[in-house]
Write a protein that holds these residues in place. Structure first.
Motif, PDB file in Angstrom:
ATOM      1  N   SER A  47       0.824  -1.208   0.000  1.00 44.35           N
ATOM      2  CA  SER A  47       0.000   0.000   0.000  1.00 44.35           C
ATOM      3  C   SER A  47       0.857   1.256   0.000  1.00 44.35           C
ATOM      4  CB  SER A  47      -0.933   0.000   1.214  1.00 44.35           C
ATOM      5  OG  SER A  47      -1.682   1.196   1.271  1.00 44.35           O
ATOM      6  N   ARG A  48       1.877   1.279   0.863  1.00 45.94           N
ATOM      7  CA  ARG A  48       2.723   2.477   0.975  1.00 45.94           C
ATOM      8  C   ARG A  48       3.580   2.675  -0.269  1.00 45.94           C
ATOM      9  NH1 ARG A  48       3.276   0.716   6.504  1.00 45.94           N
ATOM     10  NH2 ARG A  48       5.084  -0.496   5.877  1.00 45.94           N
ATOM     11  N   ARG A  49       4.210   1.612  -0.726  1.00 41.29           N
ATOM     12  CA  ARG A  49       5.150   1.748  -1.846  1.00 41.29           C
ATOM     13  C   ARG A  49       4.459   2.004  -3.176  1.00 41.29           C
ATOM     14  NH1 ARG A  49       7.499  -2.344  -3.412  1.00 41.29           N
ATOM     15  NH2 ARG A  49       6.684  -4.011  -2.076  1.00 41.29           N
ATOM     16  N   LYS A  50       3.243   1.462  -3.331  1.00 40.48           N
ATOM     17  CA  LYS A  50       2.595   1.504  -4.641  1.00 40.48           C
ATOM     18  C   LYS A  50       1.309   2.336  -4.629  1.00 40.48           C
ATOM     19  CE  LYS A  50       4.445  -3.084  -5.673  1.00 40.48           C
ATOM     20  NZ  LYS A  50       5.480  -2.617  -6.608  1.00 40.48           N
ATOM     21  N   ASN A  51       1.002   2.952  -3.477  1.00 34.46           N
ATOM     22  CA  ASN A  51      -0.202   3.787  -3.378  1.00 34.46           C
ATOM     23  C   ASN A  51      -1.454   2.985  -3.724  1.00 34.46           C
ATOM     24  OD1 ASN A  51      -1.584   6.176  -2.813  1.00 34.46           O
ATOM     25  ND2 ASN A  51      -1.523   6.847  -4.949  1.00 34.46           N
ATOM     26  N   VAL A  52      -1.598   1.829  -3.070  1.00 39.95           N
ATOM     27  CA  VAL A  52      -2.716   0.924  -3.312  1.00 39.95           C
ATOM     28  C   VAL A  52      -3.576   0.842  -2.057  1.00 39.95           C
ATOM     29  CG1 VAL A  52      -3.347  -1.500  -3.744  1.00 39.95           C
ATOM     30  CG2 VAL A  52      -1.501  -0.423  -5.053  1.00 39.95           C
ATOM     31  N   LYS A  53      -4.871   0.866  -2.241  1.00 39.26           N
ATOM     32  CA  LYS A  53      -5.827   0.774  -1.131  1.00 39.26           C
ATOM     33  C   LYS A  53      -6.238  -0.687  -0.930  1.00 39.26           C
ATOM     34  CE  LYS A  53      -9.183   3.785  -1.230  1.00 39.26           C
ATOM     35  NZ  LYS A  53     -10.502   4.433  -1.549  1.00 39.26           N
ATOM     36  N   PHE A  54      -6.205  -1.144   0.326  1.00 36.14           N
ATOM     37  CA  PHE A  54      -6.569  -2.520   0.677  1.00 36.14           C
ATOM     38  C   PHE A  54      -7.808  -2.538   1.570  1.00 36.14           C
ATOM     39  CE2 PHE A  54      -2.244  -3.296  -0.589  1.00 36.14           C
ATOM     40  CZ  PHE A  54      -2.183  -4.631  -0.970  1.00 36.14           C
ATOM     41  N   THR A  55      -8.575  -3.619   1.461  1.00 33.26           N
ATOM     42  CA  THR A  55      -9.589  -3.926   2.454  1.00 33.26           C
ATOM     43  C   THR A  55      -9.537  -5.425   2.732  1.00 33.26           C
ATOM     44  OG1 THR A  55     -11.945  -3.737   3.045  1.00 33.26           O
ATOM     45  CG2 THR A  55     -11.446  -4.237   0.756  1.00 33.26           C
ATOM     46  N   TYR A  56      -9.721  -5.791   3.993  1.00 30.36           N
ATOM     47  CA  TYR A  56      -9.715  -7.211   4.351  1.00 30.36           C
ATOM     48  C   TYR A  56     -10.894  -7.511   5.260  1.00 30.36           C
ATOM     49  CZ  TYR A  56      -7.753  -6.053   8.978  1.00 30.36           C
ATOM     50  OH  TYR A  56      -7.554  -5.548  10.248  1.00 30.36           O
ATOM     51  N   LEU A  57     -11.313  -8.773   5.261  1.00 28.01           N
ATOM     52  CA  LEU A  57     -12.423  -9.184   6.101  1.00 28.01           C
ATOM     53  C   LEU A  57     -11.924  -9.506   7.498  1.00 28.01           C
ATOM     54  CD1 LEU A  57     -13.761  -9.381   3.308  1.00 28.01           C
ATOM     55  CD2 LEU A  57     -15.078 -11.306   4.177  1.00 28.01           C
ATOM     56  N   LEU A  58     -12.579  -8.919   8.480  1.00 30.05           N
ATOM     57  CA  LEU A  58     -12.231  -9.118   9.888  1.00 30.05           C
ATOM     58  C   LEU A  58     -13.318  -9.964  10.548  1.00 30.05           C
ATOM     59  CD1 LEU A  58     -10.484  -8.366  12.414  1.00 30.05           C
ATOM     60  CD2 LEU A  58     -11.944  -6.343  12.652  1.00 30.05           C
ATOM     61  N   PHE A  59     -12.891 -10.940  11.338  1.00 27.38           N
ATOM     62  CA  PHE A  59     -13.823 -11.772  12.100  1.00 27.38           C
ATOM     63  C   PHE A  59     -13.375 -11.803  13.557  1.00 27.38           C
ATOM     64  CE2 PHE A  59     -13.686 -13.546   7.801  1.00 27.38           C
ATOM     65  CZ  PHE A  59     -15.024 -13.556   7.457  1.00 27.38           C
ATOM     66  N   GLN A  60     -14.333 -11.983  14.448  1.00 26.06           N
ATOM     67  CA  GLN A  60     -13.990 -12.236  15.843  1.00 26.06           C
ATOM     68  C   GLN A  60     -13.664 -13.716  15.993  1.00 26.06           C
ATOM     69  OE1 GLN A  60     -17.042 -12.635  18.849  1.00 26.06           O
ATOM     70  NE2 GLN A  60     -15.982 -11.226  20.214  1.00 26.06           N
ATOM     71  N   ASN A  61     -12.495 -14.014  16.521  1.00 26.61           N
ATOM     72  CA  ASN A  61     -12.054 -15.392  16.737  1.00 26.61           C
ATOM     73  C   ASN A  61     -12.824 -15.983  17.910  1.00 26.61           C
ATOM     74  OD1 ASN A  61     -10.631 -17.727  17.485  1.00 26.61           O
ATOM     75  ND2 ASN A  61      -8.669 -16.870  16.841  1.00 26.61           N
ATOM     76  N   PRO A  62     -13.646 -17.042  17.703  1.00 28.85           N
ATOM     77  CA  PRO A  62     -14.432 -17.587  18.817  1.00 28.85           C
ATOM     78  C   PRO A  62     -13.581 -18.204  19.916  1.00 28.85           C
ATOM     79  CG  PRO A  62     -14.625 -18.985  16.877  1.00 28.85           C
ATOM     80  CD  PRO A  62     -13.919 -17.753  16.443  1.00 28.85           C
TER      81      PRO A  62
END
Length: 590
Positions: free
Chosen positions: A263-278
């Motif tokens: 993201s920093r080096r290439k100016n790319v936007k990321f999104t990831y899926l977050l879950f609560q670990n049971p």
């Protein structure tokens, strides 16, 4: 001046988070031209006094990649106030594709997203090979909402590497370069991003790991190069993040580090899926802290999380229930449903099935626990998505002094065999959604995860936008609630902005006229119902909605009181740098 449409006297919640206010909304063509006092008349006027007037919902996590071939309404999203969808998530989709690998992509989608392969085989029109051709095919169609598409890793890898790609063999430098070039081609044609599944739980219909899982960071960096070159688009990742210790997977720190570095080096936007670990219900805090640290160092990374527990809806007609694989049940499984129910109501058959065991358990690596199984529909007809520990199948069985399977069986037989059990898998480790309330205070955390169009026989979360408003602002009794303003902003302005859709998501002069008019007291979702309306007679669980007085797309009323007007003003959108701004629309309206 006469406006095309005027919405009179509604309570405007404009999507910015600002306090609600009573105002008129004037629309000309596809554009909002006034929010305030509108003195001129409209060719059509809607009396919205006593109703909420909000932006249309922007649902960024859907899987309509096949359904766009046969369903212009994109149900069930059309019933839940959604006016823009983003598909192609989780690294799965149908372009690019060589003709002899079409079945392979269907197999992947069927396994990962539980969409019947027979429906996809019959319903997809396959007017394409390349990704630009796929977009051209969609651009020739009209929809009840706007559609954004992302290019999927599994399709790219299969197209370039064939069987080796499907087996997740390492890609050579030349193959990485070829895959990167194909992603560049897709982005130049209008794709809104690139998506990848790195989660080991995602399997194809024949049990294989999905192409792209656990591949090298060099390969992922090649896709970052394509996004950087295009100057637009997002890199969406679903991985084992927040579940350290899975063989072959990176740790949370390693997963976030490579995204932050790219993201920093290439100016790319990321999104990831977050879950609560049971198994570690507070681990999400450290994951968010790692993300916040990366953000502070210049990385654009946005976690997205579902606003209710992630689980399956288990009933006799679902794609899975706990009595499948038991000999007495299996002997009845192919009977017409009404005949099957009559048999299952017989005491001797009930006793035999409860006494038997099954060898068909799905969701490899996921524990199905009786303490996380609950009756979904309550006696008053409401649906309980935040149930108490005391209401679990385990605790009911203990109080009654019977087996858990006895309680499960009887719950499923309710309502003439249409009883549903809510089987929670993640995001409910402490029997509370309070952690989601806390996450919603973080402006970089995105409310998403409806999976609309997917998980046809087991999950029914396409109603998430309706749930967000009804449960989180009105019905929640187990903890703090969100303001209507925040709930609206989180699924309109925030989701639109993540994907650069800056011409929608708020109600203001110059913005695209995507609007919901909502009877707040009545907003809600129906009980799930299994219907056989997919191609080839495929079945899916659906929830309709109440309380949507009207949904408007591009200035055109598409639904009134839950009924389609027949209008299809939606279209394929093509991404490009700064493609979606209000200025051009306002100039056209003026």
């Amino acid at each position: 001046m006469m406006h095309d449409l005027v919405i009179r006297g509604g309570t405007v919640v404009d999507g910015t988070g600002a306090p609600r206010r009573v105002a008129d909304v004037a629309i000309d063509g596809q554009t909002i031209t006034t929010v305030g006092v509108v003195e001129s008349q409209g060719r059509r006027e809607i009396d919205a006094a006593g109703f909420l007037v909000t932006p249309g919902w922007v649902d960024i996590h859907t899987h309509y990649d096949g359904q766009v071939s046969w369903d212009p309404y994109l149900s069930p999203s059309c019933w839940h106030g959604v006016t823009t969808v983003v598909m192609g998530n989780c690294g799965v989709g149908f372009a690019p594709v060589k003709p002899h690998f079409r079945d392979r992509l269907i197999n992947i989608m069927e396994g990962v997203e539980d969409i019947p392969g027979t429906a996809l085989t019959e319903g997809i029109t396959w007017e394409w090979e390349t990704y630009p051709q796929y977009l051209d095919a969609l651009a020739s169609k009209s929809y009840a909402m706007d559609v954004c598409s992302q290019v999927p890793h599994a399709a790219i890898r299969t197209y370039v590497m064939g069987e080796r790609g499907g087996d997740n063999e390492p890609a050579s430098a030349d193959e990485i370069a070829e895959m990167s070039a194909l992603v560049s081609e897709a982005l130049d044609a209008g794709a809104f991003g690139f998506t990848s599944s790195r989660i080991t739980a995602h399997r194809t219909a024949d049990g294989k790991v999905v192409p792209g899982t656990q591949v090298s960071i060099d390969e992922m960096e090649g896709f970052g190069d394509a996004l950087s070159k295009a100057g637009h688009g997002i890199f969406e990742v679903v991985s084992d993040i927040n579940f350290d210790g899975i063989p072959g997977s990176l740790t949370d720190a390693e997963e976030i580090d490579w995204m932050a570095d790219v993201s920093r080096r290439k100016n790319v936007k990321f999104t990831y899926l977050l879950f609560q670990n049971p198994g570690n219900t507070t681990k999400w805090r450290s994951t968010v802290e790692l993300t916040s640290k990366a953000q502070a160092q210049g990385a654009e990374i946005y976690p997205q999380i579902s606003m209710r527990p992630t689980g399956i809806v288990m009933g006799l007609q679902s794609s899975f229930h706990m009595f499948m694989g038991r000999p007495t049940y299996d002997a009845l499984a192919n009977l017409p449903f009404e005949d099957q129910v009559k048999k299952l109501q017989q005491p001797e058959i009930r006793a035999a099935i409860i006494a038997e065991t099954s060898d068909k358990l799905p969701f490899e690596g996921t524990a199905l626990r009786y303490e996380m199984m609950f009756r979904l529909e309550q006696a008053d007809g409401s649906l309980d998505y935040e149930p108490s520990f005391e209401s679990s199948v385990q605790q009911i069985a203990r109080r009654a002094g019977v087996s858990e399977d006895t309680i499960l069986y009887d719950m499923m037989m309710e309502n003439e065999g249409h009883g549903y059990i809510y089987v929670i898998l993640v995001n409910y480790g402490d029997y509370s959604l309070d952690f989601l309330y806390e996450l919603m205070d973080n402006p970089t955390v995105i409310a998403a995860g409806s999976d609309a169009g997917a998980h046809c026989g087991a999950i029914c979360d396409a109603a998430m936008p309706t749930f967000m408003l009804s449960h989180w602002t009105r019905d929640r009794k187990a903890g703090p609630t969100l303001s209507v303003e925040k709930a609206v902003e989180k699924q309109s302005r925030a989701t639109a902005a993540l994907y650069g859709l800056n011409d929608r998501g708020t109600l203001a002069r110059g913005m695209k006229a995507d609007v919901n008019i909502i009877d707040y007291e009545k907003i809600g979702s129906s009980r799930p119902k299994m219907v056989a309306d997919l191609p080839a007679g495929g079945k899916r669980l659906l929830q309709t909605a109440t309380g949507y007085r009207a949904t408007i797309v591009s200035g055109v009323v598409t639904f009134e009181d839950g009924v389609s007007t027949g209008a299809l003003p939606g279209k394929l959108l093509r991404s490009a740098p700064n493609a979606f701004t209000p200025a051009a629309a306002l100039e056209m309206a003026d």
